[in-house]
Design an enzyme around this catalytic site. Structure first.
Site, short mmCIF file in Angstrom:
data_model
loop_
_atom_site.label_atom_id
_atom_site.label_comp_id
_atom_site.label_asym_id
_atom_site.label_seq_id
_atom_site.Cartn_x
_atom_site.Cartn_y
_atom_site.Cartn_z
N ASP A 78 0.81 -1.21 0.00
CA ASP A 78 0.00 0.00 0.00
C ASP A 78 0.85 1.27 0.00
O ASP A 78 0.46 2.28 -0.57
CB ASP A 78 -0.92 0.00 1.23
CG ASP A 78 -2.17 -0.82 1.00
OD1 ASP A 78 -2.15 -1.67 0.09
OD2 ASP A 78 -3.15 -0.64 1.72
N CYS A 119 0.71 -8.42 4.60
CA CYS A 119 0.29 -7.03 4.43
C CYS A 119 -1.22 -6.87 4.27
O CYS A 119 -1.98 -7.82 4.30
CB CYS A 119 1.07 -6.39 3.30
SG CYS A 119 2.79 -6.07 3.81
N ASP A 120 -1.61 -5.63 4.05
CA ASP A 120 -2.95 -5.13 4.33
C ASP A 120 -4.11 -5.98 3.83
O ASP A 120 -4.98 -6.35 4.60
CB ASP A 120 -3.10 -3.72 3.74
CG ASP A 120 -2.14 -2.74 4.37
OD1 ASP A 120 -0.98 -3.11 4.61
OD2 ASP A 120 -2.52 -1.60 4.61
N LYS A 121 -4.17 -6.28 2.55
CA LYS A 121 -5.31 -7.02 1.99
C LYS A 121 -5.01 -8.50 1.90
O LYS A 121 -5.90 -9.33 1.71
CB LYS A 121 -5.67 -6.49 0.59
CG LYS A 121 -5.72 -4.98 0.51
CD LYS A 121 -6.59 -4.37 1.58
CE LYS A 121 -6.33 -2.90 1.79
NZ LYS A 121 -4.98 -2.50 2.12
N CYS A 191 4.98 -2.53 8.11
CA CYS A 191 5.39 -1.25 8.71
C CYS A 191 5.07 -1.20 10.20
O CYS A 191 4.06 -1.70 10.65
CB CYS A 191 4.74 -0.10 7.96
SG CYS A 191 5.28 0.00 6.25
N GLU A 442 -6.83 4.62 -0.28
CA GLU A 442 -6.42 5.20 1.00
C GLU A 442 -5.94 6.63 0.79
O GLU A 442 -5.30 6.93 -0.22
CB GLU A 442 -5.30 4.37 1.63
CG GLU A 442 -5.76 3.00 2.07
CD GLU A 442 -4.67 2.20 2.78
OE1 GLU A 442 -5.00 1.23 3.45
OE2 GLU A 442 -3.48 2.58 2.64
N SER A 468 -5.27 4.91 5.35
CA SER A 468 -4.23 3.99 5.79
C SER A 468 -4.29 3.89 7.30
O SER A 468 -4.71 4.82 7.99
CB SER A 468 -2.87 4.52 5.35
OG SER A 468 -1.83 3.87 6.05
#
Length: 551
Positions: A78, A119-121, A191, A442, A468
Site C-alpha cells: 500500500d 500485508c494489508d489485503k 510497517c 487510501e 491507511s
C-alpha cells in the site's frame, strides 16, 4: 481427507504419476497434503522474508507427519501504491487473493493449509479463503518491521509521509527529509506501527486463527522462524482433531476480535475486513455493533501513529495475549472459543501478564474508557462512517467548519500543497469509494500533508474512500452511501457547514432539509470510464458499510 480422492485406487494412477513428476515419494503421498500459501515477493517489504518463513513452516509440517507443498498468493504494498492509480488496485486484491487461493486448494485437493501472509489485503483475503474452504488452517505472518530512528526518536512509515508535509511547509530541509527517507523503514516486515497489516495480524490472534506472537514478533527475530515451525506442527494437530476455520471463527470469536480491536486502537480498515471475513463464515456484522463494543471496551494502547510506541514494544510487553488478559479482567471476552492451538481462548491467555504498563495500560487505568474506533452516522452518512478515535486530537473530537469539496484525491492534494486549506476547514474527498474510485483508495498523502503542515488540530477530512492505518487526525472515512451510489456526500457544496461530533457518533451536513431534498432530486452521480478488472469490481462491489464485499 480430501487428497484421498486423488491418491488411492487404480483410477488415480494418472494423479500419482503427476505427484511423482513433482518428486513426491510413495511415503509422502501417504501423508496429508498440506498447502503452504506463500505471499513471498520481491516488491513488498513485508513479504521479502516470507521465503524463510515458508521454509520453516515446511519443516514444521514434515516434522509432524505431513507433506508440505507450496503455492503462491499475490500482495500489493500500500505504501508504494499510495497516491496514484496503483492504490485503486489495493483493496480489490483482497478478493483476487481469496478467489485464487480457493481455486488452488480445491483444484488440488489439499487436506490442510498454512497461510503465510503479511500485508494489508493479503491477511483478510486469506482469512476469507480459509472460511470458504473450511479445512484445517493456521496463519503465520511475515512479522512487523522494526521502528526506524531519526534524531534519537523512533519512526515509522507515517513519519516519512508527514515529513513530506513538513518539508512543503518549510519546517525541515531537503537534507532532513532525505534522512527520514533513509532511516524510516530500516528492516523488512510490515510497517512498524499499528497500521492495517499489523492490525489484521494481531486480530488473527484474537480470532483464534494464529499462534501467540503472530501479530507482534518482529520479522527479523529468530523467534519468528520458531513460530513458523510451530504453525506447521499446529496444523497437523488440527488435522488429527478435525478443527476447522468455521469451528474457530464463530460469532463470539468475531466479537472477541472487535473487542481487541478497540483495546489496541487498530486501523479503521478492520471495519472493512472483519465484516467481509465474517460474511464468508455466514455471519453478518452490523457496523453499529462496533459502537456498542467500543462503549464497553477501554482503549489500552496508543501505538503509532496514535502514540510513540511500536509493535516491537507491544511484543516485549506481552503481545496480544497480554492485552486479552487485561480485557478478561472485565469479562469482556468469550474465553470458551476454540483456537488453532486446540485450546480455548481462556487457556491460551492464562498467565500472559502485562509486562509494561507504559505500552499496555492496565484495564483499571486506560487511555480512555471507550475503544479506539467509532462509527459515525447522520444525514451525511446514514449507513455509517468510520474514524480512528484514539488517533484524534482532543480538540478535534468535536469540530464544525466549511466544506472544501474535491472529486478526487489528486485535486485535494494539490489544494493542500498550494496552501489553500485553512484552519477550521473540512476537506471533503468524494468519488473515491468502492464503486466510485473504484477500489476505495487510501488517503494517506492528504492526511499526512495536513498533519505535517501543522493543521491537524484545526482541519478535518471526510471521504467515501478510506484511510491507511498510518493516518491520524480527525479523518472520517467509509462515508456510506458513497457519491457514486447517490449518497449525500455527492451533493455537498463548497462552503456548506459540516458538523463532526465523535463522542456522540454524529456526522451532519448542516444545510436546510428542503435544500438537500432539491439537491438530491437533481443529483446525477458522475461515471468513470473503466475497463478490465476494475470495471468488473465496480459492478459487483457493495458499500464500505458492508465490508466492500462482492455480490
Amino acid at each position: 481427507m480430501k487428497s484421498e480422492t486423488l491418491k488411492y485406487g487404480t483410477q488415480n494412477a494418472p494423479h500419482r504419476a503427476l505427484y511423482h513428476a513433482l518428486g513426491l515419494t510413495d511415503e509422502e503421498m501417504e501423508r496429508p497434503l498440506v498447502g503452504i500459501v506463500s505471499s513471498y515477493n520481491e516488491i513488498v517489504p513485508g513479504h521479502m522474508n516470507i521465503d524463510k518463513i515458508v521454509d520453516a513452516v515446511k519443516l514444521g509440517v514434515a516434522m509432524a507427519g505431513g507433506t508440505p507443498i507450496v503455492f503462491p498468493a499475490i500482495a500489493v504494498c500500500d505504501g508504494i501504491a499510495m497516491g496514484h492509480t496503483g492504490m485503486k488496485y489495493s483493496l480489490v486484491t483482497r478478493d483476487l487473493i481469496a478467489d485464487s487461493t480457493e481455486a488452488m486448494a480445491l483444484a488440488h485437493g489439499f487436506d490442510a493449509l498454512v497461510m503465510v501472509p503479511n500485508c494489508d489485503k493479503n491477511v483478510p483475503g486469506l482469512l476469507m479463503a480459509a472460511a470458504r474452504l473450511n479445512i484445517p488452517t493456521v496463519f503465520v505472518s511475515g512479522g512487523p518491521m522494526l521502528a526506524g530512528r531519526v534524531n534519537g526518536a523512533k519512526t515509522s512509515l507515517s513519519s516519512i509521509f508527514e515529513a513530506v508535509g513538513e518539508y512543503g511547509a518549510g519546517k525541515i530541509t531537503e537534507e532532513k527529509l532525505h534522512e527520514y527517507e533513509c532511516k524510516t523503514c530500516p528492516t523488512c516486515g510490515s510497517c512498524s506501527g499499528m497500521y492495517t497489516a499489523n492490525s489484521m495480524n494481531c486480530l488473527t490472534e484474537a480470532l483464534g486463527m494464529g499462534l501467540r506472537g503472530n501479530g507482534t514478533i518482529p520479522a527479523v527475530y529468530s523467534s519468528r522462524i520458531e513460530l513458523a515451525k510451530h504453525a506447521g506442527m499446529a496444523v497437523m494437530d488440527m488435522v488429527k482433531k478435525n478443527i476447522r476455520p468455521r469451528d474457530i471463527m464463530t460469532e463470539e470469536a468475531f466479537m472477541n476480535a472487535l473487542t481487541v480491536d478497540m483495546a489496541l486502537g487498530c486501523s479503521t480498515n478492520s471495519m472493512l475486513h472483519l465484516p467481509a471475513i465474517a460474511h464468508e463464515c455466514g455471519i453478518e456484522i452490523n457496523l453499529d455493533i462496533a459502537n456498542k463494543i467500543s462503549a464497553e471496551t477501554p482503549n489500552l494502547c496508543h501505538l503509532a501513529p496514535a502514540g510513540r510506541t511500536y509493535i516491537e514494544e507491544l511484543d516485549e510487553a506481552g503481545g496480544v495475549y497480554a492485552v486479552m488478559n487485561e480485557l478478561s479482567k472485565k469479562n469482556l471476552l468469550n474465553l470458551d472459543c476454540i483456537t488453532v492451538t486446540g485450546k480455548t481462548v481462556g487457556e491460551n491467555i492464562e498467565g500472559c501478564i502485562n509486562l509494561d504498563s507504559s505500552v499496555i495500560r492496565p484495564v483499571e487505568n486506560p487511555y480512555s474508557e471507550t475503544g479506539g474506533i467509532a462509527v459515525l452516522r447522520g444525514n451525511l452518512a446514514p449507513d455509517g462512517s468510520v474514524v480512528k478515535r484514539s488517533a484524534v486530537l482532543p480538540e478535534m473530537l468535536v469540530h464544525e467548519g466549511p466544506a472544501r469539496v474535491f472529486d478526487c484525491e489528486e485535486d485535494a492534494q494539490a489544494a493542500i500543497n498550494a496552501g489553500k486549506i485553512k484552519s477550521g476547514d473540512v476537506v471533503v474527498i468524494r468519488y473515491e469509494g468502492p464503486k466510485g474510485g473504484p477500489g476505495m483508495r487510501e488517503m494517506l498523502n492528504p492526511t499526512s500533508a495536513i498533519m505535517g503542515m501543522g493543521l491537524g488540530s484545526s482541519v478535518a477530512l471526510v471521504t467515501d474512500g478510506r484511510f491507511s492505518g498510518a493516518t491520524r487526525g480527525a479523518c472520517i472515512g467509509h462515508v456510506s452511501p458513497e457519491a457514486a451510489s447517490g449518497g449525500m456526500i455527492g451533493v455537498v457544496e463548497e462552503g456548506d457547514i459540516i458538523s463532526i461530533n465523535i463522542p456522540e457518533n454524529k456526522l451532519e451536513l448542516k444545510v436546510c432539509e428542503k435544500v438537500l431534498e432539491e439537491r438530491m432530486k437533481n443529483f446525477v452521480p458522475k461515471k468513470k470510464e473503466l475497463s478490465g478488472y476494475l470495471k468488473r469490481y465496480a459492478a459487483l462491489v457493495s458499500s464500505g458499510a458492508e465490508g466492500a464485499i462482492l455480490k
